[in-house]
Design a protein around this motif. Sequence first.
Motif, mmCIF file in Angstrom:
data_model
loop_
_atom_site.group_PDB
_atom_site.id
_atom_site.type_symbol
_atom_site.label_atom_id
_atom_site.label_comp_id
_atom_site.label_asym_id
_atom_site.label_seq_id
_atom_site.Cartn_x
_atom_site.Cartn_y
_atom_site.Cartn_z
ATOM 1 N N ARG A 249 0.918 -1.112 -0.127
ATOM 2 C CA ARG A 249 0.108 0.021 0.050
ATOM 3 C C ARG A 249 0.677 1.299 0.024
ATOM 4 O O ARG A 249 1.861 1.213 0.508
ATOM 5 N N GLY A 251 1.105 5.836 0.300
ATOM 6 C CA GLY A 251 0.544 7.005 1.299
ATOM 7 C C GLY A 251 1.491 7.826 1.163
ATOM 8 O O GLY A 251 2.797 7.721 0.758
ATOM 9 N N ARG A 268 -5.146 8.498 16.278
ATOM 10 C CA ARG A 268 -5.927 7.560 15.342
ATOM 11 C C ARG A 268 -7.032 7.258 16.366
ATOM 12 O O ARG A 268 -7.069 7.228 17.371
ATOM 13 N N THR A 283 -1.870 10.702 4.244
ATOM 14 C CA THR A 283 -3.119 10.498 3.493
ATOM 15 C C THR A 283 -3.597 9.411 3.671
ATOM 16 O O THR A 283 -2.970 8.520 4.450
ATOM 17 N N GLY A 284 -4.658 8.698 3.014
ATOM 18 C CA GLY A 284 -5.083 7.089 3.134
ATOM 19 C C GLY A 284 -4.009 6.353 2.568
ATOM 20 O O GLY A 284 -3.200 6.744 1.807
ATOM 21 N N TRP A 285 -4.088 5.188 3.042
ATOM 22 C CA TRP A 285 -2.963 4.368 2.579
ATOM 23 C C TRP A 285 -3.594 3.061 1.391
ATOM 24 O O TRP A 285 -4.836 2.557 1.826
ATOM 25 N N THR A 286 -3.614 3.550 0.192
ATOM 26 C CA THR A 286 -4.067 2.829 -0.704
ATOM 27 C C THR A 286 -3.378 1.625 -1.563
ATOM 28 O O THR A 286 -2.128 1.550 -1.534
ATOM 29 N N GLN A 293 -0.542 10.483 -3.449
ATOM 30 C CA GLN A 293 0.565 10.447 -2.370
ATOM 31 C C GLN A 293 1.592 11.507 -2.630
ATOM 32 O O GLN A 293 2.573 11.515 -2.388
#
Length: 369
Positions: A249, A251, A268, A283-286, A293
């Motif tokens: 992933r 980010g 968190r 950021t989100g982890w995609t 990113q």
Amino acid sequence: MPYLTTRDFSSDVSATSTTQALLAWYDKHHRELPWRVSPKAAAQGKRPEPYHIWLSEVMLQQTTVTAVKSYFTKFLDLWPRIEDLATAPTEDVMAAWAGLGYYARARNLKKCAEAVAAHHGGSFPDTEEGLRSLPGIGDYTSAAVAAIAFNRQAAVMDGNVERVISRLFAIDAPLPGSKPFMKQRVVELTPVDRPGDFAQAMMDLGATICTPKRPACALCPINDRCLALAEHDPERLPVKAAKKEKPVRFGAAFVAVSPEGEVLLRRRIDSGLLGGMTEVPTTGWTARQDGGQTAEHAPFTAEWESCGAVTHVFTHFELRLSVFRAAVTRDSDTGWWEPVTNLHAQALPTVMKKVITQAIPLAFRKHAS
DNA sequence: AATGCGTGGTC
DNA sequence: TGACCAAGCAT
């Protein structure tokens, strides 16, 4: 060693010769551990502190003895009694746990301490069933605490015991399906007399002799009855299901530094990955590196400067974070500003310490100024 | 029942 | 050196 010779196994149907061989080995070769009462002292009536046994067992869940030792000492220094832990701020407990991993354990540790203080008068339940009902205590830990701390005849099965049993009986069926069968074998071997020492003997044997690779069978006290050794290949056991491939992933992480030398942090949510721990904004982890990113996706606009990347491997995925740094005035409301000199006292998981070190190389230096 | 959940040591 | 894995639990 009179405590060995005065013990009467004749009335104990559980005390097979295998059990006796393991206990005799343990009396000579047991490990000295900070939370452990030696078998000799135990035979003279000294009991371990249930609080210490519980704390060590929770820390040892999927974690090596080496990693646990300093944390165990630190926790006892900070919170000598379970009542101290029960009344401690959760953030302090999370900060003290930082680096040990599996942070749900720390959240449940705190809940369990509160439950014991509130509903059990500060004393742990002394049965497997009673312990099993507490947060963070499952099949293994309830049996371990019952046996070690309270001398209950509980059959303890962890990864070490699985390895020893699967080899001793040459069990080819794969884990975890074979677990109930193995558990029954442990039940049959566990003595009425010294269940706690027996559990620790099995685990010490698995940790020091019956190791995953290159087991030291020549030194094993039960090598004369090990079916896997008789078949000349103990190392192939236990059989486990194949692991799945780890996805990657992507980010970005943002280290904002104020003129006063502070870093912007946030907390968190309590559930899920790194739940309740502290982080820098990310950021989100995609699953894909899709343009999300970059500094354009920072939580707020700033002169973001790229400072490379950090890779961190979690249990079920590998994370690649692009790291950015910027000098920022204190005008953000997305978290709080923490002096760089105080970062060591925060509940920062290892991945976040890597990120901050990438952006501020001396951030965790001793006596940082 | 299968999956989510960290980290550091080992070879 | 990357894969394995260490005293599991919750859902």
